[in-house]
Design a protein around this motif. Structure first.
Motif, PDB file in Angstrom:
ATOM      1  N   ALA A  66       0.837  -1.206   0.000  1.00  0.00           N
ATOM      2  CA  ALA A  66       0.000   0.000   0.000  1.00  0.00           C
ATOM      3  C   ALA A  66       0.873   1.258   0.000  1.00  0.00           C
ATOM      4  N   PHE A  67       0.267   2.319  -0.522  1.00  0.00           N
ATOM      5  CA  PHE A  67       0.988   3.556  -0.840  1.00  0.00           C
ATOM      6  C   PHE A  67       1.787   4.118   0.348  1.00  0.00           C
ATOM      7  N   ALA A  68       1.224   4.047   1.537  1.00  0.00           N
ATOM      8  CA  ALA A  68       1.861   4.696   2.692  1.00  0.00           C
ATOM      9  C   ALA A  68       2.848   3.791   3.413  1.00  0.00           C
ATOM     10  N   ALA A  94      10.444   3.896  -4.447  1.00  0.00           N
ATOM     11  CA  ALA A  94       9.207   4.683  -4.293  1.00  0.00           C
ATOM     12  C   ALA A  94       9.319   6.007  -5.022  1.00  0.00           C
ATOM     13  N   GLY A  95       8.181   6.538  -5.408  1.00  0.00           N
ATOM     14  CA  GLY A  95       8.141   7.862  -6.028  1.00  0.00           C
ATOM     15  C   GLY A  95       8.236   8.954  -4.970  1.00  0.00           C
ATOM     16  N   ASP A  96       8.215  10.189  -5.439  1.00  0.00           N
ATOM     17  CA  ASP A  96       8.323  11.319  -4.514  1.00  0.00           C
ATOM     18  C   ASP A  96       7.072  11.430  -3.636  1.00  0.00           C
ATOM     19  N   GLY A  97       5.894  11.156  -4.214  1.00  0.00           N
ATOM     20  CA  GLY A  97       4.669  11.228  -3.415  1.00  0.00           C
ATOM     21  C   GLY A  97       4.680  10.189  -2.312  1.00  0.00           C
ATOM     22  N   GLY A  98       5.075   8.959  -2.687  1.00  0.00           N
ATOM     23  CA  GLY A  98       5.136   7.865  -1.725  1.00  0.00           C
ATOM     24  C   GLY A  98       6.218   8.075  -0.675  1.00  0.00           C
ATOM     25  N   THR A  99       7.079   9.070  -0.898  1.00  0.00           N
ATOM     26  CA  THR A  99       8.181   9.326   0.026  1.00  0.00           C
ATOM     27  C   THR A  99       7.936  10.579   0.867  1.00  0.00           C
ATOM     28  N   ASP A 101       5.284  12.622   0.921  1.00  0.00           N
ATOM     29  CA  ASP A 101       3.927  12.895   1.384  1.00  0.00           C
ATOM     30  C   ASP A 101       3.406  11.737   2.235  1.00  0.00           C
ATOM     31  N   ILE A 102       2.687  10.838   1.580  1.00  0.00           N
ATOM     32  CA  ILE A 102       1.935   9.823   2.336  1.00  0.00           C
ATOM     33  C   ILE A 102       2.858   8.821   3.034  1.00  0.00           C
ATOM     34  N   GLY A 103       4.083   8.629   2.522  1.00  0.00           N
ATOM     35  CA  GLY A 103       4.954   7.598   3.093  1.00  0.00           C
ATOM     36  C   GLY A 103       5.945   8.115   4.124  1.00  0.00           C
ATOM     37  N   ASP A 123      12.390  10.861  -8.132  1.00  0.00           N
ATOM     38  CA  ASP A 123      11.609  12.087  -7.975  1.00  0.00           C
ATOM     39  C   ASP A 123      11.260  12.685  -9.336  1.00  0.00           C
ATOM     40  N   ASN A 124      10.025  12.464  -9.764  1.00  0.00           N
ATOM     41  CA  ASN A 124       9.554  13.121 -10.993  1.00  0.00           C
ATOM     42  C   ASN A 124       8.695  14.336 -10.632  1.00  0.00           C
ATOM     43  N   GLU A 125       8.753  14.704  -9.381  1.00  0.00           N
ATOM     44  CA  GLU A 125       8.195  15.964  -8.884  1.00  0.00           C
ATOM     45  C   GLU A 125       6.682  16.085  -9.067  1.00  0.00           C
ATOM     46  N   ALA A 126       5.977  14.960  -9.019  1.00  0.00           N
ATOM     47  CA  ALA A 126       4.507  14.971  -9.060  1.00  0.00           C
ATOM     48  C   ALA A 126       4.011  13.536  -8.922  1.00  0.00           C
ATOM     49  N   TYR A 127       2.684  13.400  -8.841  1.00  0.00           N
ATOM     50  CA  TYR A 127       2.065  12.070  -8.820  1.00  0.00           C
ATOM     51  C   TYR A 127       1.857  11.602 -10.261  1.00  0.00           C
ATOM     52  N   GLY A 128       2.818  10.864 -10.767  1.00  0.00           N
ATOM     53  CA  GLY A 128       2.745  10.424 -12.155  1.00  0.00           C
ATOM     54  C   GLY A 128       1.662   9.388 -12.383  1.00  0.00           C
ATOM     55  N   ASN A 129       1.596   8.404 -11.508  1.00  0.00           N
ATOM     56  CA  ASN A 129       0.660   7.286 -11.659  1.00  0.00           C
ATOM     57  C   ASN A 129      -0.771   7.764 -11.882  1.00  0.00           C
TER      58      ASN A 129
ATOM     59  N   PRO B  27      -5.526  12.805  -4.407  1.00  0.00           N
ATOM     60  CA  PRO B  27      -5.904  12.110  -5.644  1.00  0.00           C
ATOM     61  C   PRO B  27      -5.780  10.590  -5.560  1.00  0.00           C
ATOM     62  N   ILE B  28      -6.671   9.902  -6.216  1.00  0.00           N
ATOM     63  CA  ILE B  28      -6.565   8.452  -6.418  1.00  0.00           C
ATOM     64  C   ILE B  28      -7.450   8.081  -7.599  1.00  0.00           C
ATOM     65  N   THR B  29      -6.947   7.228  -8.443  1.00  0.00           N
ATOM     66  CA  THR B  29      -7.743   6.712  -9.545  1.00  0.00           C
ATOM     67  C   THR B  29      -8.893   5.889  -8.967  1.00  0.00           C
ATOM     68  N   LEU B  84     -10.008   3.524   2.603  1.00  0.00           N
ATOM     69  CA  LEU B  84      -9.549   2.670   3.702  1.00  0.00           C
ATOM     70  C   LEU B  84      -8.475   3.350   4.531  1.00  0.00           C
ATOM     71  N   TYR B  85      -7.640   4.136   3.857  1.00  0.00           N
ATOM     72  CA  TYR B  85      -6.575   4.809   4.593  1.00  0.00           C
ATOM     73  C   TYR B  85      -7.149   5.872   5.524  1.00  0.00           C
ATOM     74  N   MET B  86      -8.312   6.396   5.191  1.00  0.00           N
ATOM     75  CA  MET B  86      -8.918   7.410   6.076  1.00  0.00           C
ATOM     76  C   MET B  86      -9.893   6.793   7.085  1.00  0.00           C
TER      77      MET B  86
HETATM   78  C1  TPP Z   1      -3.968   5.371   0.073  1.00  0.00           C
HETATM   79  C2  TPP Z   1      -3.818   5.660  -1.354  1.00  0.00           C
HETATM   80  N1  TPP Z   1      -4.089   6.906  -1.808  1.00  0.00           N
HETATM   81  C3  TPP Z   1      -3.949   7.201  -3.112  1.00  0.00           C
HETATM   82  C4  TPP Z   1      -3.536   6.255  -3.998  1.00  0.00           C
HETATM   83  C5  TPP Z   1      -3.461   6.604  -5.447  1.00  0.00           C
HETATM   84  N2  TPP Z   1      -2.112   6.762  -5.960  1.00  0.00           N
HETATM   85  C6  TPP Z   1      -1.438   5.706  -6.459  1.00  0.00           C
HETATM   86  S1  TPP Z   1       0.079   6.113  -7.003  1.00  0.00           S
HETATM   87  C7  TPP Z   1      -0.175   7.742  -6.614  1.00  0.00           C
HETATM   88  C8  TPP Z   1       0.839   8.782  -6.918  1.00  0.00           C
HETATM   89  C9  TPP Z   1       2.223   8.296  -6.849  1.00  0.00           C
HETATM   90  O1  TPP Z   1       3.083   9.370  -6.950  1.00  0.00           O
HETATM   91  P1  TPP Z   1       4.612   9.171  -6.692  1.00  0.00           P
HETATM   92  O2  TPP Z   1       4.838   8.501  -5.399  1.00  0.00           O
HETATM   93  O3  TPP Z   1       5.270  10.483  -6.882  1.00  0.00           O
HETATM   94  O4  TPP Z   1       5.059   8.145  -7.832  1.00  0.00           O
HETATM   95  P2  TPP Z   1       4.924   8.340  -9.422  1.00  0.00           P
HETATM   96  O5  TPP Z   1       3.569   7.858  -9.780  1.00  0.00           O
HETATM   97  O6  TPP Z   1       5.133   9.769  -9.733  1.00  0.00           O
HETATM   98  O7  TPP Z   1       5.956   7.460  -9.992  1.00  0.00           O
HETATM   99  C10 TPP Z   1      -1.424   7.934  -6.038  1.00  0.00           C
HETATM  100  C11 TPP Z   1      -1.926   9.244  -5.612  1.00  0.00           C
HETATM  101  C12 TPP Z   1      -3.269   4.956  -3.489  1.00  0.00           C
HETATM  102  N3  TPP Z   1      -2.872   3.951  -4.279  1.00  0.00           N
HETATM  103  N4  TPP Z   1      -3.419   4.704  -2.189  1.00  0.00           N
END
Ligand code: TPP
Ligand code: SF4
Ligand code: MG
Lengths: 293, 370
Positions: A66-68, A94-99, A101-103, A123-129, B27-29, B84-86
């Motif tokens: 999971a993301f976090a 992990a991406g920048d968001g996963g690092t 922010d949420i992670g 770090d691609n400086e945004a949420y790419g996925n 954001p989340i898909t 779920l995370y919230m």
């Molecule tokens: C709890 C939770 N919130 C939101 C998401 C949706 N989500 C999946 S990947 C992602 C962004 C990831 O961004 P980053 O970590 O920067 O990696 P990148 O996609 O840029 O490679 C988001 C918002 C998720 N999977 N789980």
């Protein structure tokens, strides 16, 4: 020059976008890490690049989580491997968001507990996925889908946050300098404890530049001083070659911002903010390197 | 005004009209389009909300809670893992009696990662004290989002409302959308327990065994009271704007020998299946559950019942089937279909009805070699 192994652990024809530099990063990370490696991966672009079940594009085990949760999951995995007397590399990718922010909570906890693992943040400086929303790592002025007018806030300085945990090894790298990255991953994996490598990974669709300029964009980030390559080993900071040169004579920032659609129409104040942040960082790192601070 | 919109855009359009003071989201898909559209509205000045682009969903709901307890109207949107995370804060919002409105774009849960429609995400929030409504068209997503604010903020309810729409099969499809002139349909929010420095109170402190259950009962009392608030809101909505919905959306149920019960977009698909079966002389009807919490009283006596669950409670069964079984004393044919976006056509649904075996469970697509 460093000998780069011929073995490939990231197969060809993945679903990465054309010109994706983050897959280049992973390719070199895995070459340095070798087959006795497990990747722990939170949701990110790379979780898509790995392919759709039952396929996988990677020739090492990939544990999706999971993301976090990546760093905490890696803590458990590393503890179990070490308990079983296994030296297997546990690498969070992990991406920048996963690092940043949420992670960040899991990251901080794992570093504080001295988990034996390597954390790589590309770090691609945004949420790419999810289609390029802002992250804490998005720089000031960059347009994303949730900052259509340009991001008003500053890029979060994750390196200083990680530094505050005093890990034995941390470094920055950039996809445009794969040998430097390879060496840093190799060195990191030779050290026990928590290691962190923060890799700038330009992203053509997110940053909006032509795909063939992906290497050039990374080089420009370094040459303009917007991205500094450094290492911190047991508290000692070293600024690496290309950034040394950039500190003496940086290219004008416009050469980096100009080709990127995400900075189109950026305000003068935002550009000034980016420049002064880059200067402050460079100065702080130089002082650290001299052992002054 | 008549336009064309996706389910996500319809939700964003409703939110724009309702104009919450604070919106916090992550954001989340497949929810992303909602937050992107709202960010766009805020940036170009069409929407005057404070928009907080938080760093996680736990923080999204926490920020909504912090805003709401000052008496501000608040909104967020999420999906699947985000919901779920919230989860902890989802409970907090209901326990704190905060009329937050949230759009949840239903999506399956990992592992493996799957971004397509399933209801297990919101079903896992079933017992949190949120009102839950499931929609099936773009128009219904818009209309229901508007009504959700009025219902949540009603002084006899003061509970949060979750508007659920299926990922991709509704969030990303284009249909016609008739927007309305709201007028005074949604009165200003007056939160009786809003923070007031002139009247200092402690919110949610340690509450002992002699007191705690009273707060729980109060949630349930309001949940029961919400039934008539939902009814009156839907009635007023239909009088003003000409569209009515109800707790369930019944299609050809009056004379039906067999009724298929489902939720979300599969429920719309079921209506086509009913037309097909009626042509063959089979008297079938469809009952699409809209409000899942509070759960409606269903009249299914004397007919065969087929329930489609786009969710599952492992070791027990389909969650909607369980609700139907226990509230109607029916012995439904429980079909588990559409998990993780599995395609379910109207022909498949007609097949479920024709091949029904009351009292049994059937997993669509599962064969001995799966
Ligand atoms: C709890 C939770 N919130 C939101 C998401 C949706 N989500 C999946 S990947 C992602 C962004 C990831 O961004 P980053 O970590 O920067 O990696 P990148 O996609 O840029 O490679 C988001 C918002 C998720 N999977 N789980
Ligand atoms: S969006 Fe960017 S980081 Fe993600 S796969 Fe495409 S190029 Fe790579
Ligand atoms: Mg990213």
């Amino acid at each position: 020059m460093t000998e780069i192994p011929k073995e490939e652990y990231l197969f060809k024809c993945t679903s990465a976008c054309a010109g994706c530099s983050s897959s280049l990063v992973l390719r070199y990370v895995l070459k340095a890490a070798g087959p006795d490696t497990v990747l722990v991966m939170p949701a990110c672009c790379t979780s898509v690049i790995q392919g759709i079940y039952p396929n996988t594009a990677m020739n090492v085990p990939v544990y999706n989580v999971a993301f976090a949760a990546a760093a905490a999951c890696a803590s458990g995995m590393s503890a179990a491997f070490r308990a079983g007397k296994k030296a297997t590399n546990v690498i969070v990718y992990a991406g920048d968001g996963g690092t940043v922010d949420i992670g960040i909570q899991a990251l901080s906890g794992a570093f504080e507990r001295r988990t034996d693992f390597l954390y790589i943040c590309y770090d691609n400086e945004a949420y790419g996925n999810t289609g390029m929303q802002r992250s804490g790592a998005t720089p000031t002025g960059a347009r994303t889908t949730t900052t259509p007018g340009g991001k008003p806030d500053t890029k979060k300085d994750i390196d200083r946050i990680v530094e505050a945990h005093d890990p034995p090894y941390m470094a920055t790298a950039c996809s445009a300098y794969p040998h430097d990255l390879f060496k840093k991953v190799t060195k990191a994996l030779s050290i026990r404890g928590p290691k962190f490598i923060h890799v700038l990974a330009p992203c053509p669709p997110g940053w909006r530049y032509p795909t063939e300029q992906t290497v050039e964009m990374g080089k420009l980030a370094v040459k303009t001083g917007m991205w500094v390559l450094f290492e911190r080993e047991y508290g000692k900071v070293t600024i690496n070659g290309p950034s040394k040169a950039a500190m003496i004579k940086p290219l004008p920032i416009e050469e980096y911002l100009g080709p990127q659609g995400r900075f189109k129409g950026i305000s003068r104040e935002a550009v000034d903010a980016l420049v002064s942040l880059a200067r402050r960082n460079a100065k702080r790192l130089s002082l650290q390197e001299e052992g002054v601070c | 005004m008549l336009t064309i919109a996706t389910g996500n855009k319809a939700v964003a359009a409703a939110v724009k009209q309702v104009s919450p003071e604070v919106i916090a989201a992550y954001p989340i898909t497949p929810q992303t389009e909602i937050v992107e559209q709202i960010a766009e509205y805020v940036t170009n000045g069409e929407l005057k909300s404070q928009y907080i682009p938080v760093e996680s969903e736990h923080s999204a709901m926490a920020a909504c809670i912090g805003a709401s307890i000052t008496g501000a109207r608040t909104f967020t949107a999420t999906s699947s893992h985000g919901l779920l995370y919230m989860h902890e804060m989802v409970n907090w919002a209901a326990g704190g009696r905060l009329p937050i409105v949230m759009a949840n774009v239903n999506r399956a849960l990992g592992p493996g990662w799957n971004i397509w429609a399933e209801h297990t995400d919101s079903m896992q929030e079933r017992d949190t004290g949120w009102l839950q409504v499931y929609v099936s068209t773009v128009q219904e997503a818009y209309d229901t989002t508007l009504m959700a604010f009025r219902i949540a903020e009603h002084h006899e309810v003061l509970l949060p409302v979750m508007v659920n729409l299926d990922g991709f099969s509704l969030s990303h499809i284009n249909q016609s959308l008739e927007t309305v002139e709201l007028g005074d349909f949604i009165p200003p929010l007056r939160l009786p327990h809003a923070i007031d420095v002139k009247n200092p109170r402690g919110y949610g402190p340690l509450t002992g065994p002699e007191e705690y259950f009273k707060f729980r009962w109060d949630i349930e009392r309001s949940m029961r009271d919400s039934v008539k608030v939902i009814e009156s809101t839907e009635k007023d909505f239909s009088q003003r704007f000409g569209r009515s919905y109800g707790f369930t959306d019944d299609y050809q149920c009056e004379d039906a020998d067999v009724v298929i019960v489902s939720m979300g977009t599969i429920g719309k698909e079921a209506e086509v299946a009913i037309d097909l079966l009626r042509k063959e002389g089979i008297r079938a009807g469809s009952m699409r559950i809209r409000w899942f919490r509070p759960f409606p009283k269903l009249d299914l006596s004397g007919r065969d019942v087929v329930v489609i669950d786009r969710d599952y409670s492992f070791g027990y069964g389909g969650i909607l089937a369980e609700a139907v079984r226990s509230t109607c004393r029916a012995e439904p044919y429980s079909v588990i279909a559409g998990l993780g976006g599995q395609e379910v056509t109207y022909d498949d649904i007609a097949g479920f009805i024709q091949g029904r075996r009351p009292g049994e469970e059937y997993w669509f697509g599962v064969t001995p070699d799966v």
